[in-house]
Design an enzyme around this catalytic site. Structure first.
Site, mmCIF file in Angstrom:
data_model
loop_
_atom_site.group_PDB
_atom_site.id
_atom_site.type_symbol
_atom_site.label_atom_id
_atom_site.label_comp_id
_atom_site.label_asym_id
_atom_site.label_seq_id
_atom_site.Cartn_x
_atom_site.Cartn_y
_atom_site.Cartn_z
ATOM 1 N N GLY A 464 0.555 -1.606 -0.258
ATOM 2 C CA GLY A 464 -0.172 0.146 -0.358
ATOM 3 C C GLY A 464 1.237 1.414 -0.297
ATOM 4 N N THR A 465 2.581 1.203 0.237
ATOM 5 C CA THR A 465 2.920 2.129 -0.036
ATOM 6 C C THR A 465 3.992 2.820 -0.990
ATOM 7 O OG1 THR A 465 4.868 0.371 0.161
ATOM 8 C CG2 THR A 465 4.150 1.267 2.151
ATOM 9 N N ALA A 508 14.593 0.936 -0.104
ATOM 10 C CA ALA A 508 15.598 0.721 0.247
ATOM 11 C C ALA A 508 16.631 -0.504 -0.667
ATOM 12 C CB ALA A 508 16.161 0.502 1.743
ATOM 13 N N LEU A 627 12.569 9.120 -3.472
ATOM 14 C CA LEU A 627 12.173 8.212 -4.618
ATOM 15 C C LEU A 627 10.604 8.763 -5.451
ATOM 16 C CD1 LEU A 627 13.208 4.727 -3.263
ATOM 17 C CD2 LEU A 627 14.528 6.595 -4.424
ATOM 18 N N LYS A 630 5.164 12.262 -3.270
ATOM 19 C CA LYS A 630 4.210 11.929 -3.118
ATOM 20 C C LYS A 630 4.189 10.965 -2.467
ATOM 21 C CE LYS A 630 0.958 13.473 -6.036
ATOM 22 N NZ LYS A 630 -0.519 12.983 -7.258
ATOM 23 N N THR A 631 4.247 10.281 -3.102
ATOM 24 C CA THR A 631 3.923 8.569 -1.721
ATOM 25 C C THR A 631 4.897 8.941 -0.763
ATOM 26 O OG1 THR A 631 6.112 8.003 -3.209
ATOM 27 C CG2 THR A 631 3.444 7.203 -3.691
ATOM 28 N N GLN A 635 3.128 8.499 2.734
ATOM 29 C CA GLN A 635 3.856 7.148 4.402
ATOM 30 C C GLN A 635 3.636 8.340 5.104
ATOM 31 O OE1 GLN A 635 4.527 4.194 4.167
ATOM 32 N NE2 GLN A 635 2.600 4.443 2.605
ATOM 33 N N GLY A 701 8.600 3.462 5.923
ATOM 34 C CA GLY A 701 6.904 3.574 6.475
ATOM 35 C C GLY A 701 6.416 3.708 7.207
ATOM 36 N N GLU A 702 7.408 3.499 8.675
ATOM 37 C CA GLU A 702 7.426 3.974 9.837
ATOM 38 C C GLU A 702 7.984 4.862 10.180
ATOM 39 O OE1 GLU A 702 7.866 -0.676 11.666
ATOM 40 O OE2 GLU A 702 9.265 -1.045 9.349
HETATM 41 MO MO1 MOS Z 1 6.831 -3.291 10.165
HETATM 42 S S1 MOS Z 1 6.023 -3.365 11.585
HETATM 43 O O1 MOS Z 1 8.057 -4.124 9.956
HETATM 44 O O2 MOS Z 1 5.359 -4.059 8.956
#
Ligand code: MOS
Length: 737
Positions: A464-465, A508, A627, A630-631, A635, A701-702
């Site tokens: 979904g990223t 990455a 990269l 927008k995405t 995120q 992502g996190e």
């Molecule tokens: Mo993430 S919590 O390593 O999908």
């Protein structure tokens, strides 16, 4: 010079998603598809005395009722290797370890019939009289687990006692966070189909290769006989990073009935059998000189795990690396409870750990009567303090400055409860943001087709990223093709291997491989043209030509050019292929790799009612090269939104009498909706990391969920003068003074 990478390109799969053409695991129709329903335990601890299946089995359309009585023995049922492969509940015995544990599977020709039949099972339990369901009392039996993912369970640097004594200004406080459960829009689902010895699984997984290996191991098969497909995921967030019981059970059910079987978890089944964030209790002790210099810091944590497996929420990881404190001790302990095993949940450890650390830093700032940003700058870690390694790239100072400027931090008055607008108490708070930069080995294949289009593939996932989109950009730029002529394929265990999409590592890890493969195909295209007597570029030197918009072109004379399709046609019409791998080198020996940021929040608290609104969040991030603008922004915004939920709303409530979660549904498990979110202002510094990978891009992502909870809590304190150290920060806690 980059022309495509970094651009805010729309998602290449956007139209497929909004028109319903993107197919998710539970949407793959197969001929003769049968439907499975998972039946779960209603007690938290004990044994199943019997399951009366007679009524269910006699119902129309019912094909199979699978319980421990007729479940085949599975060679790898107990040989799992946590945490990637979990201790599963595969109906191999009659033990019950938590409420909502899988105990049976009912298969019928329609979902309705399977659901109806599942309700007709009569389960008799011998319930244990003492399920462990109370964290506080179970903590007395806490244990020291084995290191998880190579992380030390305890760390010590300097002289912790001397360090804590040296500082005359101290904070000593305990912070608690509740159990939480992932609620992506798409619950877990599997569709299993057998063809002789071959098993095809459409599965909601963050790692097609991991899932292939895990299922093969559990079922005692060769990995090459297991084919895992996962083209789209309706959100991952960590819960889909492991193979859980239902996937293997679905495969067994399909074999038993001799038909393809779909098993989709219900929303309440997201609470227990597929992980979640454990409850944590974190004790922070900070000591500093009056000028703000930290002299000592302790961070000792407890978190719950299950009865069947140790899984650690590694809260102190962030404390170990964030500030230049010379004397430090950290530790974690686990508390066994009769609940499902916890798992990775967006920034596992960092989200909860940064709440404790960054709240305690705020408390220290007030104790010192020092600006919270100034306190952090005072203790800025110029090198990674635990291993004393240089950072590969760190621009946190700039994040603080840009963030403070954009937010208007200078307008904040120091004293709590000093800013108000009529009945509204206004609070401003901030926190540091951080997440490690992870990377694993990955490979990719690029193919230029006779029609002049290109396909690039890798066995990665798009959870979904925006993986499809950013990899299309990386591939197009490396090929010298327009993005419209490049398609990217993923989510299939038969593609070149790539790591699981967890730990914010996919972009990455995979983009260097994609770039290598695409560059290789581009080189071959050029070679073909130069060697071809029919090409206008015949005889040119490779250094004198380039590829632009899918044409090989002479740099000196751009009228000398040759399109890819013509080059391939004259060479016999075979696609041009190149495969490449990108591996980690020795760089981790020399550098510490982390991303950073600063987050600022403004809250509005009703002075009479204690209701909290997050009016504004400003986040500034140092995540390496971007990269896709927008995405990336999506995120980071998504991480902030989840941080708002974790700060103010999310909490799984356990009824300690029965060990059942009482709010296992989206009506009562609160996550933010649009009305809960004010203005979000995201800035990315976009400074490439020179040592991490060939693109200079770290994962995103996190990171953005970290720090947000503390920033909001710190703003609530600034608004109200009430320090809430127990998440979520709800109005009753704010008013209870
Ligand atoms: Mo993430 S919590 O390593 O999908």
């Amino acid at each position: 010079m980059s022309t495509i990478i970094g651009q805010p390109m729309d998602r290449t799969d956007g139209v497929l998603k909004v028109t319903g053409q993107a197919k998710y695991a539970a949407e793959f129709p197969e001929a003769k598809l049968a439907h499975a329903v998972l039946v779960t335990s209603t007690i938290a601890r004990g044994t199943i005395a019997s399951i009366d299946t007679s009524r269910a089995q006699s119902m129309p359309g019912v094909l199979l009722v699978l319980t421990s009585r007729n479940m085949p023995g599975l060679p790898g049922a107990k040989s799992a290797s946590p945490p990637a492969v979990r201790r599963l509940s595969l109906l191999q015995d009659n033990e019950v370890h938590y409420s909502n544990e899988p105990i049976a599977v009912v298969v019928a020709d329609t979902l309705e019939r399977a659901t109806d039949a599942a309700r007709q099972l009569r389960v008799a339990y011998q319930a244990s009289s003492n399920p462990v369901t109370d964290f506080e009392s179970a903590r007395a039996n806490a244990h020291k687990p084995a290191p998880q993912q190579g992380r030390a369970v305890e760390t010590l640097r300097g002289d912790i006692d001397a360090g804590l004594q040296a500082g005359t200004v101290r904070v000593d406080a305990v912070y608690t966070t509740p159990m939480e459960h992932h609620n992506p829009m798409e619950p877990h689902a599997t569709m299993a189909a057998w063809d002789g010895p071959d098993l095809t699984l459409y599965d909601t997984t963050q790692g097609v290769t991991n899932a292939q290996a895990a299922v093969a191991k559990i079922l005692g098969m060769k990995p090459e006989n297991v084919h895992v497909i996962s083209p789209f995921l309706g959100g991952g967030f960590g819960c889909k990073g492991s193979v859980w019981s239902h996937t293997a059970l679905c495969a067994v059910a399909a074999k038993e009935v001799g038909r393809p079987v779909r098993l989709a978890l219900t929303r309440p089944q997201m609470f227990g059998p597929v992980g979640g964030r454990p409850r944590t209790e974190q004790h922070m002790v900070l000591a500093a000189h009056p000028d703000g210099t930290l002299t000592g810091m302790r961070h000792d944590t407890y978190a719950n795990t299950s009865m069947i497996e140790d899984w650690t929420e590694t809260c102190p990881m962030v404390t170990r690396m964030l500030y230049a404190v010379p004397n430090q001790a950290t530790s974690w302990r686990l508390v066994r409870m009769n609940v499902g095993t916890p798992t990775f949940m967006r920034a596992p450890g960092e989200m909860t750990g940064s709440f404790a650390l960054e709240t305690s830093m705020d408390e220290l700032a007030y104790a010192l009567q020092m600006d919270p940003v100034a306190l952090r700058l005072k203790n800025y870690a110029e090198v990674e303090p635990q291993e004393n390694k240089p950072w590969s790239s760190k621009h946190l100072r700039e994040c603080y400055h840009v963030g403070a400027e954009k937010f208007g931090w200078s307008r904040r008055t120091d004293t709590p409860r000093s800013m108000r607008d009529g009945h509204t108490l206004i609070g401003m708070g901030m926190a540091t943001v951080t997440y490690p930069a992870n990377r694993s080995d990955a490979s990719a294949l690029a193919r230029i087709l006779p029609d002049g289009n290109a396909i690039v593939v890798s066995g990665t996932q798009d959870i979904g990223t925006g993986t499809y989109t950013i990899m299309t950009q990386v591939a197009a730029e490396a090929l010298g093709f327009p993005v419209e002529r490049v398609s990217f394929g993923l989510g299939d265990s038969r593609l070149p291997r790539a790591p699981g999409s967890g730990g914010s590592q996919s972009a990455a890890s995979v983009s260097p491989a994609v770039r290598e493969a695409a560059s290789g195909a581009r080189r071959r295209l050029i070679e073909l043209a130069l060697a071809d007597g029919g090409s206008p570029l015949h005889g040119a030197s490779p250094d004198d030509v380039t590829v632009v918009d899918g044409w090989v072109v002479s740099r000196a004379d751009p009228t000398r050019r040759d399109p890819a399709a013509a080059i391939i046609a004259r060479a016999g019409g075979q696609p041009i292929e190149a495969e490449a791998s990108a591996k980690r080198g020795e760089e981790r020996e020399r550098y510490a790799f982390h991303s950073f940021g600063a987050v600022f929040a403004e809250v509005h608290v009703d002075a009479d009612l204690g209701t909290i609104r997050v009016a504004r969040v400003v986040g500034v991030y140092d995540v390496g090269r971007v990269l896709n603008a927008k995405t990336a922004r999506s995120q980071l915004m998504g991480g902030i939104v989840w941080g708002v939920g974790a700060a103010l709303e999310e909490e799984t409530l356990l009824d300690a009498r029965y060990g059942r979660f009482v709010n296992a549904n989206l009506a009562e498990y609160h996550v933010p909706v649009n009305a809960d979110i004010g203005t979000i202002d995201v800035t990315v510094l976009d400074v490439p990391d020179p040592h991490f990978n060939s693109l200079g891009a770290r994962g995103i992502g996190e990171i953005a969920i970290t720090g947000v909870v503390a920033a909001i809590g710190n703003a609530v304190y600034h608004a109200t003068g009430v320090r809430v150290r127990d998440l979520p920060i709800t109005l009753d806690k704010v008013m209870a003074v």
